[in-house]
Write a protein that holds these residues in place. Sequence first.
Motif, PDB file in Angstrom:
ATOM      1  N   THR A   8       0.846  -1.193   0.000  1.00 37.58           N
ATOM      2  CA  THR A   8       0.000   0.000   0.000  1.00 37.58           C
ATOM      3  C   THR A   8       0.881   1.242   0.000  1.00 37.58           C
ATOM      4  OG1 THR A   8      -1.736  -1.180   1.188  1.00 37.58           O
ATOM      5  CG2 THR A   8      -1.845   1.221   1.209  1.00 37.58           C
ATOM      6  N   ARG A   9       1.904   1.238   0.816  1.00 37.05           N
ATOM      7  CA  ARG A   9       2.839   2.365   0.885  1.00 37.05           C
ATOM      8  C   ARG A   9       3.620   2.492  -0.414  1.00 37.05           C
ATOM      9  NH1 ARG A   9       4.637   4.185   5.808  1.00 37.05           N
ATOM     10  NH2 ARG A   9       2.408   4.077   6.122  1.00 37.05           N
ATOM     11  N   ALA A  10       3.934   1.382  -1.073  1.00 39.46           N
ATOM     12  CA  ALA A  10       4.630   1.439  -2.362  1.00 39.46           C
ATOM     13  C   ALA A  10       3.784   2.188  -3.385  1.00 39.46           C
ATOM     14  CB  ALA A  10       4.945   0.027  -2.860  1.00 39.46           C
ATOM     15  N   LEU A  23       2.934   9.785  -4.993  1.00 37.18           N
ATOM     16  CA  LEU A  23       3.612  11.022  -4.590  1.00 37.18           C
ATOM     17  C   LEU A  23       4.633  11.457  -5.641  1.00 37.18           C
ATOM     18  CD1 LEU A  23       4.065  10.369  -0.779  1.00 37.18           C
ATOM     19  CD2 LEU A  23       2.603  12.117  -1.843  1.00 37.18           C
ATOM     20  N   LEU A  24       5.345  10.504  -6.216  1.00 34.20           N
ATOM     21  CA  LEU A  24       6.283  10.832  -7.292  1.00 34.20           C
ATOM     22  C   LEU A  24       5.524  11.400  -8.487  1.00 34.20           C
ATOM     23  CD1 LEU A  24       9.142  10.853  -8.449  1.00 34.20           C
ATOM     24  CD2 LEU A  24       8.767   8.483  -9.179  1.00 34.20           C
ATOM     25  N   ALA A  25       4.379  10.807  -8.800  1.00 35.32           N
ATOM     26  CA  ALA A  25       3.561  11.306  -9.911  1.00 35.32           C
ATOM     27  C   ALA A  25       3.130  12.742  -9.656  1.00 35.32           C
ATOM     28  CB  ALA A  25       2.339  10.410 -10.119  1.00 35.32           C
ATOM     29  N   ILE A  26       2.663  13.026  -8.461  1.00 34.44           N
ATOM     30  CA  ILE A  26       2.249  14.395  -8.117  1.00 34.44           C
ATOM     31  C   ILE A  26       3.431  15.345  -8.221  1.00 34.44           C
ATOM     32  CG2 ILE A  26       1.454  15.857  -6.213  1.00 34.44           C
ATOM     33  CD1 ILE A  26      -0.273  13.397  -5.326  1.00 34.44           C
ATOM     34  N   HIS A  27       4.580  14.912  -7.687  1.00 28.66           N
ATOM     35  CA  HIS A  27       5.794  15.740  -7.738  1.00 28.66           C
ATOM     36  C   HIS A  27       6.174  16.079  -9.181  1.00 28.66           C
ATOM     37  CE1 HIS A  27       9.736  17.279  -6.669  1.00 28.66           C
ATOM     38  NE2 HIS A  27      10.265  16.474  -7.575  1.00 28.66           N
ATOM     39  N   ASN A  82      -2.537  11.644 -10.424  1.00 31.62           N
ATOM     40  CA  ASN A  82      -2.490  10.885  -9.178  1.00 31.62           C
ATOM     41  C   ASN A  82      -3.347   9.624  -9.363  1.00 31.62           C
ATOM     42  OD1 ASN A  82      -2.400   9.934  -6.583  1.00 31.62           O
ATOM     43  ND2 ASN A  82      -3.596  11.586  -5.695  1.00 31.62           N
ATOM     44  N   THR A  83      -2.860   8.730 -10.202  1.00 29.53           N
ATOM     45  CA  THR A  83      -3.541   7.479 -10.545  1.00 29.53           C
ATOM     46  C   THR A  83      -2.489   6.378 -10.631  1.00 29.53           C
ATOM     47  OG1 THR A  83      -3.215   7.786 -12.917  1.00 29.53           O
ATOM     48  CG2 THR A  83      -5.255   8.725 -11.969  1.00 29.53           C
ATOM     49  N   SER A  88       3.945   5.728 -14.792  1.00 33.88           N
ATOM     50  CA  SER A  88       4.638   6.611 -15.725  1.00 33.88           C
ATOM     51  C   SER A  88       5.785   7.345 -15.031  1.00 33.88           C
ATOM     52  CB  SER A  88       3.638   7.599 -16.324  1.00 33.88           C
ATOM     53  OG  SER A  88       4.281   8.530 -17.142  1.00 33.88           O
ATOM     54  N   ALA A  89       5.540   7.839 -13.840  1.00 43.04           N
ATOM     55  CA  ALA A  89       6.568   8.574 -13.098  1.00 43.04           C
ATOM     56  C   ALA A  89       7.721   7.662 -12.697  1.00 43.04           C
ATOM     57  CB  ALA A  89       5.950   9.236 -11.863  1.00 43.04           C
ATOM     58  N   VAL A  90       7.402   6.472 -12.207  1.00 41.69           N
ATOM     59  CA  VAL A  90       8.442   5.538 -11.775  1.00 41.69           C
ATOM     60  C   VAL A  90       9.288   5.076 -12.957  1.00 41.69           C
ATOM     61  CG1 VAL A  90       8.845   3.223 -10.827  1.00 41.69           C
ATOM     62  CG2 VAL A  90       7.245   4.781  -9.698  1.00 41.69           C
TER      63      VAL A  90
END
Length: 117
Positions: free
Chosen positions: A8-10, A16-20, A25-26, A32-34
Amino acid sequence: MLRHADNTRAEECGRLLAIHERRENTPTGAVSAVTATLRAMNVDLRGLTMADCTGLSPGSQATASVLARVQAHNLQVGPGTAAATGLSIPGEVGTAYHRHAHPTAAGLIRVKTASLD
């Protein structure tokens, strides 16, 4: 997140990386961000298919080779060393404490187990 296998935390970290990075935020935005971050670090992602950041969704796959390439990158000096050293160690610490086949295997590898709240 790693030592205690909190998937869940992963997913939250991926979001959070996506928002950054000003992405959605999906689960798709997080993936995509990772993957963009890993590519920017020159990590070869052949063998990786992510449906979300938990690794549990249908369609998610990661070969041992891609995991080893990410871990090799993390072992270099820099911000990734926390990820490299934060994994559970069978016979020593974390969720893998009791997960080794033979006592002589204790402490030889770092692993990621899984759980969801």
